[in-house]
Design a protein around this motif. Structure first.
Motif, PDB file in Angstrom:
ATOM      1  N   UNK A   1      30.020  46.781  32.508  1.00  0.00           N
ATOM      2  CA  UNK A   1      31.259  46.001  31.776  1.00  0.00           C
ATOM      3  C   UNK A   1      31.468  44.778  32.920  1.00  0.00           C
ATOM      4  N   UNK A   2      30.887  44.607  33.859  1.00  0.00           N
ATOM      5  CA  UNK A   2      31.111  43.340  34.949  1.00  0.00           C
ATOM      6  C   UNK A   2      30.810  42.024  34.241  1.00  0.00           C
ATOM      7  N   UNK A   3      31.218  40.878  34.585  1.00  0.00           N
ATOM      8  CA  UNK A   3      30.807  39.856  34.302  1.00  0.00           C
ATOM      9  C   UNK A   3      31.419  39.239  32.985  1.00  0.00           C
ATOM     10  N   UNK A   4      32.150  40.237  32.213  1.00  0.00           N
ATOM     11  CA  UNK A   4      32.617  39.504  30.896  1.00  0.00           C
ATOM     12  C   UNK A   4      34.224  39.696  30.790  1.00  0.00           C
ATOM     13  N   UNK A   5      34.965  39.399  31.801  1.00  0.00           N
ATOM     14  CA  UNK A   5      36.321  39.584  31.932  1.00  0.00           C
ATOM     15  C   UNK A   5      37.090  40.844  32.095  1.00  0.00           C
ATOM     16  N   UNK A   6      36.391  41.999  32.266  1.00  0.00           N
ATOM     17  CA  UNK A   6      36.997  43.355  32.298  1.00  0.00           C
ATOM     18  C   UNK A   6      37.585  43.422  33.660  1.00  0.00           C
ATOM     19  N   UNK A   7      37.049  42.818  34.887  1.00  0.00           N
ATOM     20  CA  UNK A   7      37.824  42.990  36.122  1.00  0.00           C
ATOM     21  C   UNK A   7      39.236  42.243  35.972  1.00  0.00           C
ATOM     22  N   UNK A   8      39.094  41.171  35.278  1.00  0.00           N
ATOM     23  CA  UNK A   8      40.363  40.071  35.357  1.00  0.00           C
ATOM     24  C   UNK A   8      41.211  40.645  34.326  1.00  0.00           C
ATOM     25  N   UNK A   9      40.881  41.395  33.285  1.00  0.00           N
ATOM     26  CA  UNK A   9      41.858  42.460  32.488  1.00  0.00           C
ATOM     27  C   UNK A   9      42.607  43.564  33.410  1.00  0.00           C
ATOM     28  N   UNK A  10      41.735  44.235  34.144  1.00  0.00           N
ATOM     29  CA  UNK A  10      42.048  45.222  34.992  1.00  0.00           C
ATOM     30  C   UNK A  10      43.111  44.697  36.125  1.00  0.00           C
ATOM     31  N   UNK A  11      42.956  43.460  36.566  1.00  0.00           N
ATOM     32  CA  UNK A  11      43.827  42.993  37.557  1.00  0.00           C
ATOM     33  C   UNK A  11      45.177  42.503  36.913  1.00  0.00           C
ATOM     34  N   UNK A  12      44.982  42.067  35.773  1.00  0.00           N
ATOM     35  CA  UNK A  12      46.231  41.536  35.193  1.00  0.00           C
ATOM     36  C   UNK A  12      47.060  42.558  34.590  1.00  0.00           C
ATOM     37  N   UNK A  13      46.418  43.815  34.376  1.00  0.00           N
ATOM     38  CA  UNK A  13      47.200  44.878  34.136  1.00  0.00           C
ATOM     39  C   UNK A  13      47.907  45.500  35.285  1.00  0.00           C
ATOM     40  N   UNK A  14      47.319  45.600  36.334  1.00  0.00           N
ATOM     41  CA  UNK A  14      47.789  45.824  37.570  1.00  0.00           C
ATOM     42  C   UNK A  14      48.688  44.946  38.212  1.00  0.00           C
ATOM     43  N   UNK A  15      48.653  43.649  37.946  1.00  0.00           N
ATOM     44  CA  UNK A  15      49.597  42.590  38.414  1.00  0.00           C
ATOM     45  C   UNK A  15      51.013  43.040  37.548  1.00  0.00           C
ATOM     46  N   UNK A  16      50.878  43.187  36.391  1.00  0.00           N
ATOM     47  CA  UNK A  16      51.803  43.411  35.476  1.00  0.00           C
ATOM     48  C   UNK A  16      52.731  44.663  35.817  1.00  0.00           C
ATOM     49  N   UNK A  17      52.038  45.808  36.368  1.00  0.00           N
ATOM     50  CA  UNK A  17      52.552  46.852  36.618  1.00  0.00           C
ATOM     51  C   UNK A  17      53.321  46.607  37.890  1.00  0.00           C
ATOM     52  N   UNK A  18      52.537  46.139  38.891  1.00  0.00           N
ATOM     53  CA  UNK A  18      53.090  45.903  40.328  1.00  0.00           C
ATOM     54  C   UNK A  18      54.615  44.979  39.938  1.00  0.00           C
TER      55      UNK A  18
ATOM     56  N   UNK B   1      56.379  44.707  37.031  1.00  0.00           N
ATOM     57  CA  UNK B   1      57.402  45.399  35.896  1.00  0.00           C
ATOM     58  C   UNK B   1      57.909  46.740  36.424  1.00  0.00           C
ATOM     59  N   UNK B   2      56.928  47.379  36.934  1.00  0.00           N
ATOM     60  CA  UNK B   2      57.322  48.779  37.363  1.00  0.00           C
ATOM     61  C   UNK B   2      57.645  48.779  38.732  1.00  0.00           C
TER      62      UNK B   2
END
Length: 168
Positions: A95-112, A114-115
């Motif tokens: 699943x690499x190379x098609x934006x999934x790493x970016x999605x994972x990081x954006x979710x983790x940034x939001x968690x850091x 907002x939570x």
């Protein structure tokens, strides 16, 4: 994609994503110096740290509940809750190379943000890991300070410190 709490049984899948020694060291910075990596190796690394609320291992799952990514968040300074650090960031290889790493990081940034109410996130990336470096930069991380040399069993590697300042 959404973030979920890491469970011990997830380690088998995560460890299966580490296909060679180089990948192991790029991912773990030799914190787990065993290849091939086993589920038990990862759980042994995490178990003592998970007793502390300042270490938060998280998974990314797709819409069908399949594990597709993983990382942990920790507080590097026990006296400062404003700064968190990402580590062991990985996405399932297919699943690499098609934006999934970016999605994972954006979710983790939001968690850091907002939570955990963090104002800065740090991480390290090896200069020989162009794809990871590109992914981190794509979500706003910037190199800071002087690179440090890590002595790995397969050579000396330059580690670049990166940070993302969170704007409220």
């Amino acid at each position: 994609m959404e973030l979920t709490k890491y469970k011990k049984e997830d380690s088998q899948i995560i460890c299966s994503w580490i296909k060679d020694e180089r990948s192991l060291y790029q991912w773990s910075a030799n914190r787990i110096g065993k290849f091939p990596l086993t589920a038990n190796d990862l759980n042994e690394e995490y178990e003592p740290r998970m007793k502390d609320s300042r270490f938060i291992p998280l998974n990314a799952v797709d819409d069908n509940g399949n594990l597709v990514g993983h990382l942990y968040i920790r507080y590097p300074d026990e006296n400062d809750d404003r700064i968190v650090r990402f580590g062991f960031v990985i996405v399932e290889p297919a699943l690499r190379g098609c934006g999934n790493g970016k999605k994972l990081l954006q979710l983790a940034i939001d968690y850091a943000k907002n939570t955990l109410h963090a104002s800065k996130i740090t991480l390290g990336v090896f200069s020989n890991n162009d794809n990871a470096s590109y992914c981190y930069k794509s979500v706003g991380f910037k190199p800071v300070g002087k690179a440090e040399i890590y002595k790995m069993p397969i050579g000396d590697w330059e580690c670049i410190e990166m940070e993302l300042v969170i704007v409220s």
